[in-house]
Design an enzyme around this catalytic site. Structure first.
Site, PDB file in Angstrom:
ATOM      1  CD  GLN A  53      62.405  19.205  49.351  1.00 17.51           C
ATOM      2  OE1 GLN A  53      61.335  18.589  49.255  1.00 17.51           O
ATOM      3  NE2 GLN A  53      62.769  20.147  48.477  1.00 17.51           N
ATOM      4  CG  ASP A  73      66.182  21.396  47.454  1.00 21.03           C
ATOM      5  OD1 ASP A  73      66.717  21.902  46.452  1.00 21.03           O
ATOM      6  OD2 ASP A  73      64.960  21.451  47.670  1.00 21.03           O
ATOM      7  CG  HIS A  77      45.991  42.129  33.810  1.00 19.37           C
ATOM      8  ND1 HIS A  77      45.394  43.116  34.575  1.00 19.37           N
ATOM      9  CD2 HIS A  77      45.433  40.955  34.205  1.00 19.37           C
ATOM     10  CE1 HIS A  77      44.504  42.554  35.383  1.00 19.37           C
ATOM     11  NE2 HIS A  77      44.509  41.255  35.178  1.00 19.37           N
ATOM     12  CG  ASP A 120      66.095  27.793  41.096  1.00 23.16           C
ATOM     13  OD1 ASP A 120      67.178  28.087  40.563  1.00 23.16           O
ATOM     14  OD2 ASP A 120      65.140  27.327  40.445  1.00 23.16           O
ATOM     15  CB  SER A 121      69.754  25.016  44.749  1.00 26.14           C
ATOM     16  OG  SER A 121      68.803  23.990  44.513  1.00 26.14           O
ATOM     17  N   GLY A 122      68.948  25.103  41.475  1.00 27.70           N
ATOM     18  CA  GLY A 122      69.052  24.280  40.281  1.00 27.70           C
ATOM     19  C   GLY A 122      68.528  22.871  40.495  1.00 27.70           C
ATOM     20  N   GLY A 123      68.365  22.494  41.762  1.00 37.09           N
ATOM     21  CA  GLY A 123      67.928  21.138  42.071  1.00 37.09           C
ATOM     22  C   GLY A 123      66.585  20.788  41.455  1.00 37.09           C
ATOM     23  CG  PHE A 124      61.897  22.256  41.066  1.00 36.35           C
ATOM     24  CD1 PHE A 124      61.091  21.393  41.786  1.00 36.35           C
ATOM     25  CD2 PHE A 124      61.375  22.844  39.921  1.00 36.35           C
ATOM     26  CE1 PHE A 124      59.786  21.127  41.391  1.00 36.35           C
ATOM     27  CE2 PHE A 124      60.067  22.589  39.512  1.00 36.35           C
ATOM     28  CZ  PHE A 124      59.283  21.722  40.257  1.00 36.35           C
ATOM     29  CB  CYS A 138      43.481  47.510  33.348  1.00 35.23           C
ATOM     30  SG  CYS A 138      43.602  45.713  33.491  1.00 35.23           S
ATOM     31  CB  CYS A 166      43.632  46.046  37.175  1.00 35.08           C
ATOM     32  SG  CYS A 166      45.409  45.870  36.898  1.00 35.08           S
ATOM     33  N   GLY A 225      59.403  21.278  47.724  1.00 36.29           N
ATOM     34  CA  GLY A 225      58.792  19.985  47.472  1.00 36.29           C
ATOM     35  C   GLY A 225      57.277  19.964  47.536  1.00 36.29           C
ATOM     36  CB  CYS A 230      48.307  47.121  35.186  1.00 39.25           C
ATOM     37  SG  CYS A 230      47.417  46.304  33.846  1.00 39.25           S
ATOM     38  CG  ASP A 249      58.982  30.944  43.351  1.00 32.60           C
ATOM     39  OD1 ASP A 249      59.116  30.350  44.429  1.00 32.60           O
ATOM     40  OD2 ASP A 249      59.048  30.360  42.249  1.00 32.60           O
TER      41      ASP A 249
HETATM   42 ZN   LIG Z   1      45.545  45.272  34.661  1.00 34.31          ZN
END
Ligand SMILES: [Zn+2]
Length: 417
Positions: free
Chosen positions: A230, A145, A376, A91-95, A350, A345, A257, A347, A307
């Site tokens: 935005q 931004d 998980h 990310d740009s760092g703005g947030f 699990c 699941c 935003g 994974c 994300d």
């Molecule tokens: Zn799992």
């Protein structure tokens, strides 16, 4: 080449696609785990690979403060520094500047802020944020931004949106002039075995037994800079922001935003209306959302990339997402529960451990609790997105989490060799 993007299957508003970046090919819609300081908290890189993470996110603000972008650049960029061969987005760092640090001064040029770590003073502008992201060397980087707060007066949202548009143009100008400075391939002393899973990077290169300096064939490749829309919670300002950002021209577009405290119905409304003004042949990235139900919903609206810190953050607090709903593993009712966390699941958590054991680890404040819980939750998010892609490929609209997880025709989750 920076990136290419091709949609392969379209059902209603949703679509699957293939996003080719210099480090990896990514099937979309994709969920990107957040690796704030070059680490997805608690999860080693080999396990992220096993879970099928195709691209992870790094935060420029955090990496800029610690260890510093120059350190990462000297180490050959973020991929080599953290030993991650797949794709990265920063990310740009703005947030973070606007949400974490004590803001000192914001004007047309940029923003002076104090570090949340030690109070030291720093300055970000569109140009310096680009310079930092070029040094970090992610595959995809973001324009600088201003993330407008919520709620805000319409006049304030408009002024902020207009400044973000001017900052987007400055970001692109700096990036175009300096994109050759990305540190890929600069350090050739490290060698790694070439594997077939390295994707397009090694296309056409004989692989058996070959060892090559990492990044050697990346010299011709460049990063991709995405623009950010935005405009707060106003549909008209969002339309204008989208049109102005598209006019500047980027290989991909993000909706920023949102998820800043507004009601969920409003988030959805803004996402849906903003998507109408973004080109269909470019990847569309919704920043910082959401819970499992929401990522299914937004993929259904045609979002390609998402994300969120939720799977990792919630895991550390003992909140686990499963195909049967949420589980708060701290509850005493799980103390003698021999069942796996989620029977659907695949994974490694699990497959191996019981709810009773996971509850014990959490109650005992064991580090392993955070590690296993995070593995998980990430698996659940990544698997949910795999199921969304699968159902779009089958020609089905994927509108709900329960619908995705009740489908009998989805291939079972698997642990990759
Ligand atoms: Zn799992």
């Amino acid at each position: 080449m920076s990136i290419t993007f091709q949609t392969s299957s379209v059902v209603g508003q949703s679509r699957t696609g293939r996003l080719v970046t210099p480090h990896a090919e990514i099937e979309t819609p994709v969920f990107m785990p957040v690796g704030t300081v070059g680490s997805v908290k608690g999860v080693p890189q080999d396990i992220l690979e096993e879970l099928g993470a195709q691209i992870i996110l790094g935060n420029t603000y955090h990496l800029y403060l610690r260890p510093g972008v120059e350190t990462v650049r000297q180490m050959g960029g973020l991929h080599r520094f953290m030993s991650w061969d797949r794709a990265i987005l920063t990310d740009s760092g703005g947030f973070q500047v606007f949400s974490l640090s004590e803001l000192r001064k914001l004007n047309e040029d940029g923003v002076t802020f104090r570090s949340h770590l030690d109070g030291s003073s720093h300055y970000f502008s569109p140009e310096s944020a680009m310079q930092a992201q070029i040094s970090l060397g992610a595959d995809i980087i973001m324009a600088f931004d201003e993330c407008t707060e919520y709620p805000a007066e319409l006049s304030r949202v408009r002024a902020s949106m207009e400044m973000t548009a001017r900052w987007a143009a400055r970001s692109k100008k700096y990036f175009e002039a300096h994109k050759s400075e990305v540190p890929w391939g600069e350090v050739s002393s490290f060698e790694s075995p070439v594997s077939c899973s390295a994707g397009p990077l090694w296309a056409g290169v004989p692989t058996q037994g070959v060892r090559q300096p990492k990044g050697l064939s990346l010299r011709e490749d460049t990063q991709a800079l995405f623009g950010i829309v935005q405009g707060g919670m106003d549909r008209e300002l969002r339309r204008e922001s989208a049109e102005r950002t598209v006019e500047i021209g980027f290989p991909g577009y993000a909706i920023g935003g949102l998820s800043v405290g507004e009601p969920r119905a409003l988030t959805r409304e803004i996402v849906e209306s903003t998507l109408e003004y973004l080109p269909k042949d470019k990847p569309r990235y919704l920043m910082g959302v959401g819970n499992p139900e929401e990522i299914v919903e937004y993929a259904g609206l045609g979002v390609d990339m998402m994300d969120c810190v939720q799977p990792t953050r919630a895991a550390r607090h003992g909140l686990l997402f499963t195909s049967q709903g949420r589980i708060s593993i701290k509850q005493a009712r799980y103390a003698q529960d021999p069942e796996p966390l989620d029977p659907n699941c695949g994974c490694r958590v699990c497959q191996r451990y019981s709810r009773g054991y996971l509850r014990h680890l959490f109650a005992s404040n064991e580090i392993l609790a955070q590690v296993l819980n995070t593995i998980h939750n990430l698996s659940f998010y990544l698997d949910t997105m795999r199921r969304v892609r699968h159902s779009i490929l089958l020609g089905e609209e994927s509108r709900s989490l329960s619908g995705i997880w009740s489908q009998p025709n989805v291939r079972p989750p698997r642990i990759q060799a």
